[in-house]
Design a protein around this motif. Structure first.
Motif, mmCIF file in Angstrom:
data_model
loop_
_atom_site.group_PDB
_atom_site.id
_atom_site.type_symbol
_atom_site.label_atom_id
_atom_site.label_comp_id
_atom_site.label_asym_id
_atom_site.label_seq_id
_atom_site.Cartn_x
_atom_site.Cartn_y
_atom_site.Cartn_z
ATOM 1 N N ARG A 113 37.523 -6.702 -6.451
ATOM 2 C CA ARG A 113 36.540 -7.779 -6.575
ATOM 3 C C ARG A 113 35.397 -7.322 -7.470
ATOM 4 N NH1 ARG A 113 35.441 -5.244 -1.782
ATOM 5 N NH2 ARG A 113 33.240 -4.737 -1.435
ATOM 6 N N ILE A 114 34.827 -8.276 -8.157
ATOM 7 C CA ILE A 114 33.674 -8.005 -9.015
ATOM 8 C C ILE A 114 32.503 -8.784 -8.433
ATOM 9 C CG2 ILE A 114 32.751 -8.136 -11.349
ATOM 10 C CD1 ILE A 114 35.665 -8.228 -12.341
ATOM 11 N N ASP A 115 31.630 -8.104 -7.716
ATOM 12 C CA ASP A 115 30.471 -8.772 -7.137
ATOM 13 C C ASP A 115 29.274 -7.826 -7.189
ATOM 14 O OD1 ASP A 115 29.883 -7.600 -4.226
ATOM 15 O OD2 ASP A 115 32.057 -7.624 -4.503
ATOM 16 N N ASP A 116 28.104 -8.392 -7.030
ATOM 17 C CA ASP A 116 26.873 -7.616 -7.188
ATOM 18 C C ASP A 116 26.296 -7.136 -5.858
ATOM 19 O OD1 ASP A 116 26.029 -10.006 -6.134
ATOM 20 O OD2 ASP A 116 24.972 -10.667 -7.953
ATOM 21 N N GLY A 117 27.032 -7.322 -4.771
ATOM 22 C CA GLY A 117 26.560 -6.865 -3.472
ATOM 23 C C GLY A 117 25.567 -7.791 -2.805
ATOM 24 N N GLN A 118 25.253 -8.916 -3.420
ATOM 25 C CA GLN A 118 24.230 -9.801 -2.869
ATOM 26 C C GLN A 118 24.717 -10.648 -1.696
ATOM 27 O OE1 GLN A 118 22.342 -12.109 -5.922
ATOM 28 N NE2 GLN A 118 21.643 -10.330 -7.079
ATOM 29 N N THR A 177 33.130 -8.114 0.994
ATOM 30 C CA THR A 177 31.818 -8.030 0.338
ATOM 31 C C THR A 177 30.705 -7.776 1.345
ATOM 32 O OG1 THR A 177 31.271 -10.398 0.528
ATOM 33 C CG2 THR A 177 32.610 -9.723 -1.373
ATOM 34 N N LYS A 199 28.812 -19.652 -5.169
ATOM 35 C CA LYS A 199 28.931 -18.341 -5.788
ATOM 36 C C LYS A 199 30.414 -18.008 -5.961
ATOM 37 C CE LYS A 199 24.603 -16.399 -4.034
ATOM 38 N NZ LYS A 199 23.998 -16.280 -5.380
ATOM 39 N N ILE A 203 33.428 -15.203 -6.559
ATOM 40 C CA ILE A 203 33.834 -13.798 -6.497
ATOM 41 C C ILE A 203 34.981 -13.615 -7.483
ATOM 42 C CG2 ILE A 203 34.782 -11.952 -5.072
ATOM 43 C CD1 ILE A 203 33.443 -13.209 -2.682
ATOM 44 N N GLU A 204 34.730 -12.908 -8.556
ATOM 45 C CA GLU A 204 35.751 -12.670 -9.580
ATOM 46 C C GLU A 204 36.710 -11.582 -9.107
ATOM 47 O OE1 GLU A 204 36.059 -14.364 -12.293
ATOM 48 O OE2 GLU A 204 34.111 -15.371 -12.570
#
Length: 348
Positions: free
Chosen positions: A220-225, A250, A310, A312-313
């Motif tokens: 997954r590519i996420d910013d932790g938010q 996440t 939002k 999630i890539e």
């Protein structure tokens, strides 16, 4: 082809699967004969087919994107060929992600078009010729393995390690698209995605057949938010539960989920329900990139849902990072052999 897989396909075979077995036998005979006997057209440039054994998602689209990136790293101009499932256009079309909608060309082609030249065409031979005419020097075909329309230089079959091939039965008793033996005979290699064990019997069978077996995982590519955030997760894909597991990874707290059929076009009532429920409970909306492209460009409440959700890539990471490049090299070599066999000039 069945577009929505019934749940019993993905559990141990029961009376429903056995009751439909006579129809599956006929389906399997026809599918196998077509794969073995159909006259396949020769693609004008090297062609990779990314397919799967079953109806439903297995990670083909992110795998196709990974191969396109490997091709570009070698100085090639890849082009994606898709049937445009879920889209309405019946003419050969170059996909413009800034202009077309999912209703026109399908959701997966919109994702592919962000990465490279993409053509949708119901007639795959015509679509391959269009890509070559537009300058593509290698074609990556998303699905179409069982259609037997084009000759492949490399056929990579993707299998999800969590679901495998379901109950192992052929359509309509189960999710398998053609007899496994026929599919393996026409495959070049198998790609197992994930760390589950459901695909292990198939992996062993492929290995016994002398087929290379590669391994990869989705990341997954996420910013932790999203960590600690209460969410309403919604998805219209082949395996929504797989996405929901990703959301949990996440650190998000899933309070509610909404599942829709694969390639689903959302009604105003469905969009309103998602927005209103999230607003009333204070939940953050979370979805997939594939669902998002079916909302964009959106107007009214569809646009609101796109803005408030939002994404999630998901990416595919091969255990051996050199494998995508090696697949490209093997494809080019096989295409040279094919062209020589056909007595055509080799310009690869």
């Amino acid at each position: 082809m069945v577009s929505e897989a019934p749940p019993f396909w993905w559990t141990k075979a029961d009376w429903r699967a056995y009751a439909l077995w006579p129809f599956s036998w006929v389906y399997g005979r026809v599918a196998g004969m077509r794969m073995d006997r159909a006259r396949r057209a020769s693609a004008p440039v090297p062609l990779i087919c990314v397919g799967n054994f079953t109806v439903g998602g297995a990670g083909k689209t992110p795998t196709a994107i990974a191969l396109a990136r490997a091709a570009k790293a070698k100085g090639l101009k890849p082009g994606f060929l898709s049937r445009g499932y879920g889209g309405s256009l019946d003419v050969t079309t170059i996909v413009d992600p800034h202009h077309h909608r999912a209703r026109d060309v399908g959701d997966e082609p919109l994702l592919l078009a962000r990465e490279a030249l993409t053509v949708v065409c119901r007639r795959r031979v015509e679509g391959a010729r269009k890509l070559a005419a537009e300058g593509a020097d290698i074609i990556i075909m998303d699905d179409g393995f069982q259609s037997a329309r084009l000759a492949f230089d490399f056929a990579l079959l993707v299998v999800d390690s969590g679901r495998g091939i379901g109950n192992g039965h052929l359509v309509p008793s189960g999710p398998v698209r053609a007899p496994i033996g026929d599919q393996l005979r026409h495959a070049t290699a198998l790609l197992k995605i994930g760390n589950g064990s459901a695909a292990d019997p198939l992996v062993r069978r492929a290995a016994r057949a002398g087929k290379p077996v590669y391994a990869a995982e989705t990341i997954r590519i996420d910013d932790g938010q999203l960590a600690g955030v209460k969410v309403l997760a919604w998805a219209g894909i082949a395996d929504p539960e797989k996405f929901f597991r990703t959301v949990r990874e996440t650190g998000a707290i899933i309070k509610e989920t909404r599942s829709f059929p694969d390639h689903h076009h959302f009604s105003d009532d469905e969009i309103g329900d998602l927005l209103d429920r999230a607003a009333s409970q204070g939940y953050t909306l979370v979805t997939t990139s594939k669902d998002m492209v079916r909302l964009e460009p959106g107007h009214g409440r569809a646009g609101e849902l796109a803005r408030r959700s939002k994404v999630i890539e998901i990416d595919v990471r091969f255990d051996d990072p050199s494998i995508p490049g090696k697949v490209i090299d093997r494809t080019l070599a096989a295409a040279r052999t094919r062209k020589l066999r056909e007595g055509k000039a080799v310009t690869l």
